[in-house]
Design a protein around this motif. Structure first.
Motif, mmCIF file in Angstrom:
data_model
loop_
_atom_site.group_PDB
_atom_site.id
_atom_site.type_symbol
_atom_site.label_atom_id
_atom_site.label_comp_id
_atom_site.label_asym_id
_atom_site.label_seq_id
_atom_site.Cartn_x
_atom_site.Cartn_y
_atom_site.Cartn_z
ATOM 1 N N GLY A 26 0.775 -1.225 0.119
ATOM 2 C CA GLY A 26 0.045 0.392 0.109
ATOM 3 C C GLY A 26 1.414 1.317 0.214
ATOM 4 N N GLN A 27 2.163 1.381 0.755
ATOM 5 C CA GLN A 27 2.852 2.801 0.160
ATOM 6 C C GLN A 27 3.691 2.806 -0.624
ATOM 7 N N ALA A 28 3.463 2.058 -1.659
ATOM 8 C CA ALA A 28 4.130 2.161 -2.770
ATOM 9 C C ALA A 28 3.753 2.526 -3.309
ATOM 10 N N ALA A 29 2.031 1.590 -3.324
ATOM 11 C CA ALA A 29 1.193 2.677 -4.002
ATOM 12 C C ALA A 29 0.665 3.538 -4.440
ATOM 13 N N LEU A 30 0.289 3.728 -3.150
ATOM 14 C CA LEU A 30 0.494 5.863 -2.585
ATOM 15 C C LEU A 30 1.338 6.428 -2.494
ATOM 16 N N ALA A 31 2.246 5.950 -2.516
ATOM 17 C CA ALA A 31 4.039 6.658 -3.056
ATOM 18 C C ALA A 31 3.284 7.200 -4.772
ATOM 19 N N GLY A 32 3.478 6.268 -5.171
ATOM 20 C CA GLY A 32 3.209 6.150 -6.576
ATOM 21 C C GLY A 32 2.437 6.701 -7.434
ATOM 22 N N LEU A 33 0.903 7.929 -7.020
ATOM 23 C CA LEU A 33 -0.047 7.733 -7.019
ATOM 24 C C LEU A 33 0.046 9.153 -6.035
ATOM 25 N N PHE A 34 0.808 9.458 -5.424
ATOM 26 C CA PHE A 34 1.683 10.768 -4.536
ATOM 27 C C PHE A 34 2.398 11.601 -5.980
ATOM 28 N N VAL A 35 3.605 11.179 -6.300
ATOM 29 C CA VAL A 35 4.118 11.283 -7.656
ATOM 30 C C VAL A 35 3.644 11.854 -8.421
ATOM 31 N N THR A 36 2.389 11.126 -8.914
ATOM 32 C CA THR A 36 2.122 11.370 -10.265
ATOM 33 C C THR A 36 0.763 12.586 -9.669
ATOM 34 N N GLY A 37 0.701 13.181 -8.883
ATOM 35 C CA GLY A 37 0.375 14.720 -8.637
ATOM 36 C C GLY A 37 -0.844 14.585 -7.449
ATOM 37 N N ASP A 38 -1.321 13.274 -7.274
ATOM 38 C CA ASP A 38 -2.605 13.517 -6.048
ATOM 39 C C ASP A 38 -1.793 14.129 -4.840
ATOM 40 N N VAL A 39 -1.605 14.933 -4.822
ATOM 41 C CA VAL A 39 -1.265 15.685 -3.396
ATOM 42 C C VAL A 39 -1.468 14.989 -1.827
ATOM 43 N N ASP A 40 -2.931 14.677 -1.631
ATOM 44 C CA ASP A 40 -3.627 14.609 -0.696
ATOM 45 C C ASP A 40 -3.476 12.931 -0.740
ATOM 46 N N LEU A 41 -3.093 12.078 -1.281
ATOM 47 C CA LEU A 41 -2.418 10.763 -1.192
ATOM 48 C C LEU A 41 -0.892 11.411 0.046
ATOM 49 N N LEU A 42 -0.204 11.941 0.332
ATOM 50 C CA LEU A 42 0.535 12.034 0.586
ATOM 51 C C LEU A 42 0.122 11.390 2.430
ATOM 52 N N THR A 43 -0.774 11.986 2.934
ATOM 53 C CA THR A 43 -1.439 12.221 4.199
ATOM 54 C C THR A 43 -1.255 10.904 5.022
ATOM 55 N N TRP A 44 -2.462 10.555 3.037
ATOM 56 C CA TRP A 44 -3.244 8.954 3.197
ATOM 57 C C TRP A 44 -1.222 8.186 3.505
ATOM 58 N N HIS A 45 0.189 8.071 2.835
ATOM 59 C CA HIS A 45 1.049 7.526 2.702
ATOM 60 C C HIS A 45 1.655 7.377 4.223
ATOM 61 N N ARG A 46 1.351 8.996 4.780
ATOM 62 C CA ARG A 46 1.454 9.281 6.555
ATOM 63 C C ARG A 46 1.305 8.239 7.384
ATOM 64 N N ASP A 47 0.155 8.077 6.902
ATOM 65 C CA ASP A 47 -1.040 7.340 8.044
ATOM 66 C C ASP A 47 -0.554 6.402 7.380
ATOM 67 N N ASN A 48 -0.886 5.266 6.628
ATOM 68 C CA ASN A 48 -0.072 4.104 6.445
ATOM 69 C C ASN A 48 0.734 3.395 7.123
ATOM 70 N N ALA A 49 1.926 4.631 6.460
ATOM 71 C CA ALA A 49 3.201 4.215 7.372
ATOM 72 C C ALA A 49 3.063 3.938 8.942
ATOM 73 N N GLY A 50 2.469 4.357 9.763
ATOM 74 C CA GLY A 50 1.902 4.419 11.067
ATOM 75 C C GLY A 50 1.446 3.226 11.429
ATOM 76 N N VAL A 51 0.715 2.931 10.882
ATOM 77 C CA VAL A 51 0.025 1.514 10.438
ATOM 78 C C VAL A 51 0.617 0.191 10.379
ATOM 79 N N THR A 52 1.136 0.487 9.373
ATOM 80 C CA THR A 52 2.429 -0.342 8.893
ATOM 81 C C THR A 52 3.238 -0.909 10.195
ATOM 82 N N HIS A 53 3.736 0.145 10.489
ATOM 83 C CA HIS A 53 4.818 0.440 10.752
ATOM 84 C C HIS A 53 4.507 -0.726 12.403
#
Length: 132
Positions: free
Chosen positions: A29-56
């Motif tokens: 999920g982190q990889a998918a969210l990062a890929g979507l974030f770098v393509t321009g969907d900046v809102d997914l950076l928050t999801w990426h951060r939150d998923n990092a906490g859950v995953t960790h």
């Protein structure tokens, strides 16, 4: 006369399998969210951060299950050591992400994904038939 080592309790094996699989799903999920974030969907950076906490957090539970596999489960020590190594790598990964050191964050993420995938496959293949 052969001395057979008893299989670890099934609940430990299944806990480790479930947690390793959940951790791997979080890493994917982190990889998918990062890929979507770098393509321009900046809102997914928050999801990426939150998923990092859950995953960790799931990884810490995986570490506990791996320790239980070793003691009292009489399984190998290396899964606990590998899980601890992943905790260390992911801690560095989180810091690199927070500091926006993307040149190191991306390849370390790929490394974590590969190691997590190998670990998860091991839980399903090598522990097969060991769940009592």
């Amino acid at each position: 006369m052969s001395s057979s080592i008893p299989a670890p309790p099934g609940w430990i094996v299944w806990s480790l399998r479930a947690l390793a699989t959940a951790h791997l799903a979080g890493v994917l999920g982190q990889a998918a969210l990062a890929g979507l974030f770098v393509t321009g969907d900046v809102d997914l950076l928050t999801w990426h951060r939150d998923n990092a906490g859950v995953t960790h957090s799931v990884l810490y539970l995986q570490l506990v299950a791996a320790i239980l596999l070793w003691r009292p489960g009489r399984g190998p020590l290396w899964p606990a050591a590998a899980s601890l190594g992943l905790v260390a790598l992911e801690t560095v990964q989180v810091a690199l992400g927070q500091w926006r050191v993307i040149a190191a964050h991306f390849p370390l993420g790929m490394t974590i994904f590969g190691l997590s995938a190998v670990f998860t496959v091991w839980t399903w293949r090598s522990l097969c038939g060991r769940a009592a």
